[in-house]
Design a protein around this motif. Sequence first.
Motif, PDB file in Angstrom:
ATOM      1  N   ARG A 179       0.848  -1.194   0.000  1.00  0.00           N
ATOM      2  CA  ARG A 179       0.000   0.000   0.000  1.00  0.00           C
ATOM      3  C   ARG A 179       0.885   1.245   0.000  1.00  0.00           C
ATOM      4  NH1 ARG A 179      -4.153   2.004   4.713  1.00  0.00           N
ATOM      5  NH2 ARG A 179      -5.170   3.646   3.486  1.00  0.00           N
ATOM      6  N   ILE A 180       0.538   2.188  -0.884  1.00  0.00           N
ATOM      7  CA  ILE A 180       1.263   3.448  -1.016  1.00  0.00           C
ATOM      8  C   ILE A 180       0.251   4.578  -0.935  1.00  0.00           C
ATOM      9  CG2 ILE A 180       2.740   4.867  -2.482  1.00  0.00           C
ATOM     10  CD1 ILE A 180       3.444   2.213  -3.989  1.00  0.00           C
ATOM     11  N   GLN A 181       0.501   5.533  -0.051  1.00  0.00           N
ATOM     12  CA  GLN A 181      -0.344   6.721   0.040  1.00  0.00           C
ATOM     13  C   GLN A 181       0.497   7.948  -0.306  1.00  0.00           C
ATOM     14  OE1 GLN A 181      -1.647   5.869   4.159  1.00  0.00           O
ATOM     15  NE2 GLN A 181      -3.702   6.290   3.350  1.00  0.00           N
ATOM     16  N   LEU A 182      -0.103   8.858  -1.054  1.00  0.00           N
ATOM     17  CA  LEU A 182       0.535  10.123  -1.383  1.00  0.00           C
ATOM     18  C   LEU A 182      -0.260  11.244  -0.739  1.00  0.00           C
ATOM     19  CD1 LEU A 182       2.542  11.941  -2.977  1.00  0.00           C
ATOM     20  CD2 LEU A 182       0.840  11.913  -4.832  1.00  0.00           C
ATOM     21  N   PHE A 183       0.444  12.111   0.012  1.00  0.00           N
ATOM     22  CA  PHE A 183      -0.172  13.249   0.674  1.00  0.00           C
ATOM     23  C   PHE A 183       0.461  14.547   0.188  1.00  0.00           C
ATOM     24  CE2 PHE A 183      -0.521   9.743   3.667  1.00  0.00           C
ATOM     25  CZ  PHE A 183      -1.843   9.820   4.093  1.00  0.00           C
ATOM     26  N   ARG A 184      -0.339  15.582   0.096  1.00  0.00           N
ATOM     27  CA  ARG A 184       0.166  16.948  -0.064  1.00  0.00           C
ATOM     28  C   ARG A 184       0.288  17.495   1.352  1.00  0.00           C
ATOM     29  NH1 ARG A 184       1.287  21.258  -3.982  1.00  0.00           N
ATOM     30  NH2 ARG A 184       1.479  23.008  -2.579  1.00  0.00           N
TER      31      ARG A 184
END
Length: 118
Positions: A21-26
Amino acid sequence: MARLTTHILDTAQGRPAANVRIQLFRLLADGGRMLLADLHSNQDGRTDEPLLDGDAIAVGPYELLFHMGDYFTLHYVGLADPSFLDQVPVRFAIAETGGHYHVPLLASPWAYSTYRGS
């Protein structure tokens, strides 16, 4: 074309890390963060499409959060419980919206590194 991509390599086993699982956040000015993408790596340790591309790319700080704990538990026998590494955050910034940013993760159950790739 402007885009943000990633991949994960399991350096201890010498292979791509699939189904991570990969999450991208600003990252926001107030210290918070906004979720932009939530997906899993494929059999090549990559995502099927860029994390961001085109007009979705903006100058500023970001965080990739790699959920490595489940992967390590599945692929390694005899790890400590809890494992040494679980979630691996990588904070970086995009300075130009026209470039290709590639942020890979090289990881084992005991260490990780990253770099700006091409």
